[in-house]
Motif scaffolding. Sequence first.
Motif, PDB file in Angstrom:
ATOM      1  N   LEU A   5      43.280 -13.597 -61.684  1.00 43.09           N
ATOM      2  CA  LEU A   5      44.257 -12.564 -62.032  1.00 43.09           C
ATOM      3  C   LEU A   5      45.267 -13.153 -63.007  1.00 43.09           C
ATOM      4  O   LEU A   5      45.908 -14.167 -62.718  1.00 43.09           O
ATOM      5  N   ILE A   6      45.403 -12.533 -64.178  1.00 42.02           N
ATOM      6  CA  ILE A   6      46.406 -12.928 -65.171  1.00 42.02           C
ATOM      7  C   ILE A   6      47.530 -11.895 -65.121  1.00 42.02           C
ATOM      8  O   ILE A   6      47.294 -10.704 -65.321  1.00 42.02           O
ATOM      9  N   THR A   7      48.733 -12.349 -64.834  1.00 43.75           N
ATOM     10  CA  THR A   7      49.849 -11.421 -64.663  1.00 43.75           C
ATOM     11  C   THR A   7      50.638 -11.261 -65.961  1.00 43.75           C
ATOM     12  O   THR A   7      50.624 -12.131 -66.826  1.00 43.75           O
ATOM     13  N   SER A   8      51.322 -10.118 -66.067  1.00 42.48           N
ATOM     14  CA  SER A   8      52.124  -9.785 -67.252  1.00 42.48           C
ATOM     15  C   SER A   8      51.298  -9.970 -68.516  1.00 42.48           C
ATOM     16  O   SER A   8      51.723 -10.604 -69.487  1.00 42.48           O
ATOM     17  N   ALA A   9      50.110  -9.394 -68.518  1.00 42.29           N
ATOM     18  CA  ALA A   9      49.129  -9.657 -69.572  1.00 42.29           C
ATOM     19  C   ALA A   9      49.594  -9.175 -70.943  1.00 42.29           C
ATOM     20  O   ALA A   9      49.393  -9.860 -71.948  1.00 42.29           O
ATOM     21  N   GLY A  10      50.178  -7.972 -71.006  1.00 42.08           N
ATOM     22  CA  GLY A  10      50.724  -7.477 -72.264  1.00 42.08           C
ATOM     23  C   GLY A  10      49.748  -7.519 -73.422  1.00 42.08           C
ATOM     24  O   GLY A  10      48.696  -6.890 -73.409  1.00 42.08           O
ATOM     25  N   ARG A  11      50.085  -8.332 -74.449  1.00 37.21           N
ATOM     26  CA  ARG A  11      49.277  -8.440 -75.664  1.00 37.21           C
ATOM     27  C   ARG A  11      48.366  -9.676 -75.675  1.00 37.21           C
ATOM     28  O   ARG A  11      47.772  -9.988 -76.703  1.00 37.21           O
ATOM     29  N   ARG A  12      48.251 -10.352 -74.568  1.00 33.85           N
ATOM     30  CA  ARG A  12      47.524 -11.634 -74.561  1.00 33.85           C
ATOM     31  C   ARG A  12      46.008 -11.428 -74.503  1.00 33.85           C
ATOM     32  O   ARG A  12      45.323 -11.901 -73.594  1.00 33.85           O
ATOM     33  N   VAL A  34      43.738  -8.278 -64.797  1.00 31.72           N
ATOM     34  CA  VAL A  34      45.117  -8.427 -65.256  1.00 31.72           C
ATOM     35  C   VAL A  34      46.021  -7.492 -64.464  1.00 31.72           C
ATOM     36  O   VAL A  34      45.577  -6.453 -63.958  1.00 31.72           O
ATOM     37  N   ALA A  35      47.284  -7.884 -64.385  1.00 35.39           N
ATOM     38  CA  ALA A  35      48.318  -7.041 -63.795  1.00 35.39           C
ATOM     39  C   ALA A  35      49.401  -6.831 -64.840  1.00 35.39           C
ATOM     40  O   ALA A  35      49.774  -7.768 -65.550  1.00 35.39           O
ATOM     41  N   ASP A  36      49.892  -5.605 -64.932  1.00 37.28           N
ATOM     42  CA  ASP A  36      50.898  -5.300 -65.938  1.00 37.28           C
ATOM     43  C   ASP A  36      51.679  -4.065 -65.487  1.00 37.28           C
ATOM     44  O   ASP A  36      51.148  -3.200 -64.788  1.00 37.28           O
ATOM     45  N   ALA A  37      52.939  -3.998 -65.903  1.00 39.80           N
ATOM     46  CA  ALA A  37      53.757  -2.842 -65.534  1.00 39.80           C
ATOM     47  C   ALA A  37      53.284  -1.573 -66.245  1.00 39.80           C
ATOM     48  O   ALA A  37      53.470  -0.467 -65.734  1.00 39.80           O
ATOM     49  N   PHE A  38      52.666  -1.746 -67.411  1.00 39.55           N
ATOM     50  CA  PHE A  38      52.180  -0.596 -68.177  1.00 39.55           C
ATOM     51  C   PHE A  38      50.764  -0.876 -68.679  1.00 39.55           C
ATOM     52  O   PHE A  38      50.552  -1.053 -69.891  1.00 39.55           O
ATOM     53  N   PRO A  39      49.791  -0.940 -67.789  1.00 38.87           N
ATOM     54  CA  PRO A  39      48.431  -1.324 -68.200  1.00 38.87           C
ATOM     55  C   PRO A  39      47.792  -0.377 -69.208  1.00 38.87           C
ATOM     56  O   PRO A  39      46.981  -0.804 -70.027  1.00 38.87           O
ATOM     57  N   LYS A  40      48.157   0.906 -69.172  1.00 42.30           N
ATOM     58  CA  LYS A  40      47.579   1.848 -70.135  1.00 42.30           C
ATOM     59  C   LYS A  40      47.979   1.509 -71.568  1.00 42.30           C
ATOM     60  O   LYS A  40      47.273   1.854 -72.516  1.00 42.30           O
ATOM     61  N   LEU A  41      49.117   0.830 -71.708  1.00 39.27           N
ATOM     62  CA  LEU A  41      49.627   0.491 -73.034  1.00 39.27           C
ATOM     63  C   LEU A  41      49.506  -1.003 -73.326  1.00 39.27           C
ATOM     64  O   LEU A  41      50.099  -1.491 -74.294  1.00 39.27           O
ATOM     65  N   ALA A  45      44.927  -5.458 -71.168  1.00 37.32           N
ATOM     66  CA  ALA A  45      44.347  -4.717 -70.050  1.00 37.32           C
ATOM     67  C   ALA A  45      43.043  -4.032 -70.444  1.00 37.32           C
ATOM     68  O   ALA A  45      42.179  -3.786 -69.592  1.00 37.32           O
ATOM     69  N   GLN A  46      42.895  -3.738 -71.728  1.00 32.55           N
ATOM     70  CA  GLN A  46      41.697  -3.031 -72.179  1.00 32.55           C
ATOM     71  C   GLN A  46      40.480  -3.945 -72.273  1.00 32.55           C
ATOM     72  O   GLN A  46      39.339  -3.465 -72.279  1.00 32.55           O
ATOM     73  N   VAL A  47      40.693  -5.258 -72.365  1.00 33.10           N
ATOM     74  CA  VAL A  47      39.565  -6.179 -72.492  1.00 33.10           C
ATOM     75  C   VAL A  47      39.235  -6.876 -71.173  1.00 33.10           C
ATOM     76  O   VAL A  47      38.188  -7.518 -71.050  1.00 33.10           O
ATOM     77  N   ALA A  48      40.115  -6.760 -70.179  1.00 32.14           N
ATOM     78  CA  ALA A  48      39.865  -7.366 -68.878  1.00 32.14           C
ATOM     79  C   ALA A  48      38.816  -6.568 -68.112  1.00 32.14           C
ATOM     80  O   ALA A  48      38.514  -5.417 -68.438  1.00 32.14           O
ATOM     81  N   HIS A  49      38.263  -7.177 -67.063  1.00 26.93           N
ATOM     82  CA  HIS A  49      37.290  -6.459 -66.234  1.00 26.93           C
ATOM     83  C   HIS A  49      37.942  -5.278 -65.517  1.00 26.93           C
ATOM     84  O   HIS A  49      37.316  -4.245 -65.298  1.00 26.93           O
ATOM     85  N   LYS A  50      39.227  -5.438 -65.178  1.00 30.81           N
ATOM     86  CA  LYS A  50      39.965  -4.365 -64.538  1.00 30.81           C
ATOM     87  C   LYS A  50      41.456  -4.667 -64.663  1.00 30.81           C
ATOM     88  O   LYS A  50      41.857  -5.834 -64.710  1.00 30.81           O
ATOM     89  N   ALA A  51      42.273  -3.619 -64.743  1.00 31.57           N
ATOM     90  CA  ALA A  51      43.718  -3.796 -64.849  1.00 31.57           C
ATOM     91  C   ALA A  51      44.415  -3.087 -63.699  1.00 31.57           C
ATOM     92  O   ALA A  51      43.992  -2.001 -63.276  1.00 31.57           O
ATOM     93  N   PHE A  52      45.477  -3.694 -63.199  1.00 32.35           N
ATOM     94  CA  PHE A  52      46.244  -3.127 -62.093  1.00 32.35           C
ATOM     95  C   PHE A  52      47.677  -2.870 -62.541  1.00 32.35           C
ATOM     96  O   PHE A  52      48.306  -3.724 -63.170  1.00 32.35           O
ATOM     97  N   GLU A  53      48.173  -1.705 -62.205  1.00 29.47           N
ATOM     98  CA  GLU A  53      49.571  -1.389 -62.487  1.00 29.47           C
ATOM     99  C   GLU A  53      50.449  -1.922 -61.372  1.00 29.47           C
ATOM    100  O   GLU A  53      50.174  -1.690 -60.186  1.00 29.47           O
ATOM    101  N   VAL A  54      51.476  -2.674 -61.745  1.00 24.77           N
ATOM    102  CA  VAL A  54      52.379  -3.264 -60.751  1.00 24.77           C
ATOM    103  C   VAL A  54      53.822  -2.924 -61.122  1.00 24.77           C
ATOM    104  O   VAL A  54      54.105  -2.436 -62.215  1.00 24.77           O
ATOM    105  N   TYR A  55      54.724  -3.197 -60.166  1.00 23.88           N
ATOM    106  CA  TYR A  55      56.142  -3.014 -60.441  1.00 23.88           C
ATOM    107  C   TYR A  55      56.577  -3.974 -61.544  1.00 23.88           C
ATOM    108  O   TYR A  55      55.921  -4.970 -61.829  1.00 23.88           O
ATOM    109  N   LYS A  56      57.739  -3.681 -62.154  1.00 30.96           N
ATOM    110  CA  LYS A  56      58.327  -4.645 -63.062  1.00 30.96           C
ATOM    111  C   LYS A  56      58.730  -5.888 -62.273  1.00 30.96           C
ATOM    112  O   LYS A  56      58.968  -5.825 -61.064  1.00 30.96           O
TER     113      LYS A  56
END
Length: 322
Positions: A5-12, A34-41, A45-56
């Motif tokens: 799990l890679i957290t705060s993935a953003g643009r990475r 990946v985990a991100d506060a805004f995975p849709k954006l 998150a789009q290249v990971a196997h799956k993305a999870f929305e988490v709190y800030k």
Amino acid sequence: MGNILITSAGRRVSLVKAFIKELKAINSEGKVYVADAFPKLSPAAQVAHKAFEVYKINNSGYIDALLEICKQNKISLIIPTLDTELLGLSENRKKFSDINVQLVLSSENFIKTCNNKLSTHKLFNKLNVSVPEIYSKQNYKLPLFIKPLVGSNSVSTHIITDKHQISDYLLQNEKLQFFEYLNHDLYDEYTCDLYYNKSNELKCAIPRKRIEVRGGEVSKGLTKNNEVKTLIDEKFAYLDGARGCVTLQLFMHKETKAIKGIEINPRFGGGFPLSYLAGGNYPKWIIQEYILGQSIVYFDDWENNLLMLRYDDEILIRDFED
């Protein structure tokens, strides 16, 4: 063997892709989430196997949310990427270890030291590495550089060339410190990717000369095996509490080659893809060390004088619903 799990993935995007590639080479069934506060954006998150929305990160439920993701998705390893989450994760390390999840993370004390510019300067002094002069707000020399004692990505920084630029706000704000300004006409700036094993021993060091920076992140960079590399090998061979990828910021005088330490960030830097493509396979070593329990040998066979020119690319999502 679990998932990552890679957290705060953003643009990475590049970092996520690197972990996917290296994990697949070792375990074809392994997943990188990946985990991100805004995975849709989040592009990553789009290249990971799956993305999870988490709190800030500053939300009290952030840690519990990550713990639940780990339990439900067979996570065995977490790669944090953002300065503001490092301390909270380190303070809760036992909660993760209790469910057999390892954090690729430096010690709590080391993170606290890196979080504060004055504490970092003290660490440089302890290592016998020169630093820019620290000025009092009553006695300083121009030009000077003002930056927060705690902060990153060049947020709230000021280059002062005239005393009339110094406002009451800058003088009275106790969170801001005055430092000697290192002119880029005289100094080259380096961000160095260091890999430390679990025993805080340096296993690889790749200096990247920052040719151009955009938004606090390198957009043009060049690997250099020079005096900066020599200093790192001499002064940073062991760094108490350092684990995984640590980014070290240094300035080297273009003529005298004098080197001054600026910052240490105990996480992957935004420009790490250059070091990875030069041969510094930190994602592979993390998997080998933390998941497979293997020892990492010192690696020095990376590509020197490799130039990276970054550019914007597009990720398109059809029928998007906001």
